[in-house]
Design a protein around this motif. Structure first.
Motif, PDB file in Angstrom:
ATOM      1  N   GLY A  96       0.822  -1.212   0.000  1.00 29.62           N
ATOM      2  CA  GLY A  96       0.000   0.000   0.000  1.00 29.62           C
ATOM      3  C   GLY A  96       0.851   1.255   0.000  1.00 29.62           C
ATOM      4  N   ILE A  97       0.195   2.326  -0.369  1.00 27.95           N
ATOM      5  CA  ILE A  97       0.888   3.621  -0.412  1.00 27.95           C
ATOM      6  C   ILE A  97      -0.140   4.708  -0.107  1.00 27.95           C
ATOM      7  N   GLN A  98       0.274   5.718   0.645  1.00 28.15           N
ATOM      8  CA  GLN A  98      -0.686   6.748   1.068  1.00 28.15           C
ATOM      9  C   GLN A  98      -0.884   7.801  -0.029  1.00 28.15           C
ATOM     10  N   PRO A  99      -2.129   8.140  -0.322  1.00 26.12           N
ATOM     11  CA  PRO A  99      -2.364   9.197  -1.303  1.00 26.12           C
ATOM     12  C   PRO A  99      -2.299  10.573  -0.644  1.00 26.12           C
ATOM     13  N   SER A 100      -1.167  10.841  -0.017  1.00 28.94           N
ATOM     14  CA  SER A 100      -1.077  12.122   0.688  1.00 28.94           C
ATOM     15  C   SER A 100      -0.232  13.126  -0.097  1.00 28.94           C
ATOM     16  N   GLY A 101      -0.185  12.942  -1.433  1.00 29.73           N
ATOM     17  CA  GLY A 101       0.476  13.921  -2.302  1.00 29.73           C
ATOM     18  C   GLY A 101       1.979  13.689  -2.401  1.00 29.73           C
ATOM     19  N   ASN A 102       2.606  14.402  -3.342  1.00 30.77           N
ATOM     20  CA  ASN A 102       4.059  14.373  -3.478  1.00 30.77           C
ATOM     21  C   ASN A 102       4.669  12.978  -3.609  1.00 30.77           C
ATOM     22  N   LYS A 110      15.066  10.829   6.168  1.00 29.52           N
ATOM     23  CA  LYS A 110      14.406  10.101   5.075  1.00 29.52           C
ATOM     24  C   LYS A 110      13.733  11.065   4.083  1.00 29.52           C
ATOM     25  N   MET A 111      13.816  10.760   2.800  1.00 28.59           N
ATOM     26  CA  MET A 111      13.036  11.535   1.822  1.00 28.59           C
ATOM     27  C   MET A 111      11.561  11.251   2.097  1.00 28.59           C
ATOM     28  N   SER A 112      10.768  12.316   2.232  1.00 29.61           N
ATOM     29  CA  SER A 112       9.391  12.078   2.675  1.00 29.61           C
ATOM     30  C   SER A 112       8.411  13.044   2.024  1.00 29.61           C
ATOM     31  N   LYS A 113       7.171  12.552   1.885  1.00 30.47           N
ATOM     32  CA  LYS A 113       6.094  13.367   1.291  1.00 30.47           C
ATOM     33  C   LYS A 113       5.808  14.592   2.136  1.00 30.47           C
ATOM     34  N   SER A 114       6.027  14.454   3.437  1.00 28.49           N
ATOM     35  CA  SER A 114       5.574  15.518   4.334  1.00 28.49           C
ATOM     36  C   SER A 114       6.675  16.528   4.677  1.00 28.49           C
ATOM     37  N   ASP A 115       7.886  16.367   4.132  1.00 31.61           N
ATOM     38  CA  ASP A 115       8.922  17.368   4.407  1.00 31.61           C
ATOM     39  C   ASP A 115       8.477  18.712   3.846  1.00 31.61           C
ATOM     40  N   PRO A 116       8.492  19.778   4.683  1.00 31.60           N
ATOM     41  CA  PRO A 116       8.018  21.072   4.187  1.00 31.60           C
ATOM     42  C   PRO A 116       8.835  21.616   3.010  1.00 31.60           C
ATOM     43  N   SER A 117      10.090  21.198   2.885  1.00 35.20           N
ATOM     44  CA  SER A 117      10.884  21.703   1.762  1.00 35.20           C
ATOM     45  C   SER A 117      10.736  20.801   0.543  1.00 35.20           C
ATOM     46  N   TYR A 167      12.499  20.993  -1.954  1.00 38.52           N
ATOM     47  CA  TYR A 167      13.863  20.697  -2.432  1.00 38.52           C
ATOM     48  C   TYR A 167      14.442  19.430  -1.793  1.00 38.52           C
ATOM     49  N   SER A 168      13.724  18.886  -0.799  1.00 39.40           N
ATOM     50  CA  SER A 168      14.230  17.685  -0.134  1.00 39.40           C
ATOM     51  C   SER A 168      13.976  16.422  -0.950  1.00 39.40           C
ATOM     52  N   ARG A 169      13.065  16.535  -1.938  1.00 36.91           N
ATOM     53  CA  ARG A 169      12.683  15.327  -2.676  1.00 36.91           C
ATOM     54  C   ARG A 169      12.526  15.609  -4.171  1.00 36.91           C
ATOM     55  N   ILE A 170      12.630  14.548  -4.972  1.00 40.45           N
ATOM     56  CA  ILE A 170      12.276  14.625  -6.388  1.00 40.45           C
ATOM     57  C   ILE A 170      10.878  14.026  -6.496  1.00 40.45           C
ATOM     58  N   ASN A 171       9.925  14.818  -6.953  1.00 38.82           N
ATOM     59  CA  ASN A 171       8.564  14.310  -7.143  1.00 38.82           C
ATOM     60  C   ASN A 171       8.435  13.690  -8.531  1.00 38.82           C
ATOM     61  N   LEU A 172       7.571  12.705  -8.645  1.00 40.05           N
ATOM     62  CA  LEU A 172       7.413  12.066  -9.957  1.00 40.05           C
ATOM     63  C   LEU A 172       6.812  13.027 -10.982  1.00 40.05           C
ATOM     64  N   THR A 173       6.195  14.103 -10.487  1.00 41.11           N
ATOM     65  CA  THR A 173       5.608  15.074 -11.416  1.00 41.11           C
ATOM     66  C   THR A 173       6.571  16.235 -11.745  1.00 41.11           C
ATOM     67  N   ASP A 174       7.773  16.236 -11.165  1.00 39.07           N
ATOM     68  CA  ASP A 174       8.721  17.326 -11.457  1.00 39.07           C
ATOM     69  C   ASP A 174       9.159  17.282 -12.922  1.00 39.07           C
ATOM     70  N   ASP A 175       9.272  18.465 -13.541  1.00 41.00           N
ATOM     71  CA  ASP A 175       9.754  18.469 -14.924  1.00 41.00           C
ATOM     72  C   ASP A 175      11.288  18.514 -14.944  1.00 41.00           C
ATOM     73  N   VAL A 176      11.829  18.478 -16.155  1.00 37.49           N
ATOM     74  CA  VAL A 176      13.286  18.389 -16.322  1.00 37.49           C
ATOM     75  C   VAL A 176      14.006  19.499 -15.560  1.00 37.49           C
ATOM     76  N   ASP A 177      13.520  20.740 -15.705  1.00 38.57           N
ATOM     77  CA  ASP A 177      14.213  21.874 -15.078  1.00 38.57           C
ATOM     78  C   ASP A 177      14.199  21.756 -13.564  1.00 38.57           C
ATOM     79  N   ARG A 178      13.078  21.313 -13.056  1.00 40.16           N
ATOM     80  CA  ARG A 178      12.930  21.205 -11.601  1.00 40.16           C
ATOM     81  C   ARG A 178      13.860  20.090 -11.052  1.00 40.16           C
ATOM     82  N   ILE A 179      13.923  18.981 -11.774  1.00 41.58           N
ATOM     83  CA  ILE A 179      14.800  17.880 -11.338  1.00 41.58           C
ATOM     84  C   ILE A 179      16.248  18.376 -11.340  1.00 41.58           C
ATOM     85  N   ALA A 180      16.633  19.068 -12.424  1.00 44.83           N
ATOM     86  CA  ALA A 180      18.011  19.573 -12.529  1.00 44.83           C
ATOM     87  C   ALA A 180      18.302  20.544 -11.391  1.00 44.83           C
ATOM     88  N   GLU A 181      17.354  21.441 -11.123  1.00 49.53           N
ATOM     89  CA  GLU A 181      17.551  22.443 -10.067  1.00 49.53           C
ATOM     90  C   GLU A 181      17.703  21.774  -8.695  1.00 49.53           C
TER      91      GLU A 181
END
Ligand code: TYM
Length: 336
Positions: free
Chosen positions: A11-17, A198-205, A207-221
């Motif tokens: 299972g996985i939580q649908p809590s975004g990010n 740990k990389m986490s959905k709930s980290d306020p930053s 920049y702490s994680r790469i989201n699956l919806t991030d685009d190329v520029d965001r991943i690079a940044e």
């Protein structure tokens, strides 16, 4: 001793990010396992509401997560995919497990301690009872194996304790002692801002994680800004010992490239972080780019995803019904 047929649940939580840790630690392994095993994968919306969720957002995030799973390669034809609240048997069994699990067991859960922090009096009862619902998710299908990242290990030990106590209390082997499946090179992906967290959905930053919806520029940044140390990359895995950020980034590279950590270290021995981060970005974009694009494409047709989840929900209800009947008979509940 009863042998239970192999069945996989996770299972996985649908809590975004939805992030790289979820992908590397869990979803990618699910895609591999579905070829050889009966698999059930669930969006655990009932777990998500143990902390506040905006209702409209929760619905959107549940669909987005389903799209992410399909985009990552989960086959909704061969594998059962649904959201937890579609099958009330999870909550039914969770109640019975609330009466089997002991306060002391739940008090020891590190995820609860982390999430509740110092404000224990003010968190929901659901957050405390969370692991009993998780045990019910798994055992309502008598699942034998659960592929997860390392952070879920303690919850799975509790699931075994609950199964064992239930079986002992009633003198019947109703439930299997489920095994965790924790494998691959990225069982614990760490934050890009702090290699000890740990990389986490709930980290306020973000920049702490790469989201699956991030685009190329965001991943690079995000990789450009990822924390590092002042040294060049080491020549051996042993030298990563006190360098959590280097260890994490090389681990991510290894996982994305399907290499061992040793092979990834050998590839960049003596390199500067800037060069390594460039290659890491290219690799991440090549793996995640198509998943993000497919996810967006699927999101444009919510009716299609909803139909997949409804079909999954119907099938899993048929699987859990006889287990709940067996549990009710075992416990001594009258039923029609
Ligand atoms: P959740 O939603 O936090 O995470 C889903 C999956 O992703 C893995 N994961 C990670 N793996 C590696 N590195 C990371 N930084 C990282 N972050 C998350 C998790 O280990 C998990 O496999 N309690 C569960 C959901 C759940 C569940 C279940 C899981 C509810 N019922 C029954 C298995 C079986 C959770 O909060 O996962």
């Amino acid at each position: 001793m009863t042998t239970f047929p192999n069945r996989i649940f996770s299972g996985i939580q649908p809590s975004g990010n939805l992030h790289l840790g979820n992908y590397l630690g869990a979803m990618r392994n699910w895609v591999k396992l579905q070829r050889d095993y009966d698999c059930i994968f669930c969006m655990v919306d009932q777990h998500a509401i143990t902390v506040w969720q905006d209702p409209a957002e929760l619905r959107r995030q549940t669909r987005e997560l389903a799209c992410g799973m399909i985009a990552a390669g989960i086959d909704p034809e061969g594998t059962l995919l649904f959201n937890q609240s579609q099958n009330p048997d999870h909550a039914n069994l969770a109640w019975v497990f609330n009466c089997v699990a002991r306060m002391g067991w739940l008090n020891r859960m590190t995820q609860f301690k982390e999430k509740a922090g110092k404000d224990r009096e003010n968190v929901s009862v659901g957050l405390f009872a969370y692991p009993a619902l998780m045990a019910a998710d798994i055992l309502v299908y008598k699942a034998t194996h659960v592929p997860v990242g390392e952070d879920q290990k303690q919850h799975l030990e509790l699931t075994r304790d609950i199964a064992q106590k239930f079986n002992n209390d009633f003198g019947r082997e109703v439930f299997p002692l489920t095994e965790p499946l924790i494998f691959g090179t990225a069982t614990r992906v760490m934050s890009l801002r702090d290699g000890t967290k740990k990389m986490s959905k709930s980290d306020p930053s973000d920049y702490s994680r790469i989201n699956l919806t991030d685009d190329v520029d965001r991943i690079a940044e995000k990789f450009r800004k990822a924390k590092t140390d002042p040294m060049e990359l080491p020549a051996s895995v042993e030298e990563l010992k006190d360098r959590p950020e280097a260890d994490n980034l090389l681990g991510i590279y290894a996982a994305l490239a399907d290499l061992t950590l040793e092979e990834a270290v050998a590839r960049f021995a003596g390199a500067q972080f800037s060069k390594f981060k460039g290659e890491l970005t290219d690799l991440a974009v090549s793996v995640l780019g198509p998943i993000g694009a497919e996810m967006n494409r699927l999101m444009a047709d919510p009716g299609h995803v909803d139909a997949i989840l409804a079909r999954g929900g119907e099938k899993v209800r048929a699987l859990s019904a006889p287990v709940i009947a067996e549990v009710y008979d075992t416990v001594g509940f009258l039923r029609p």
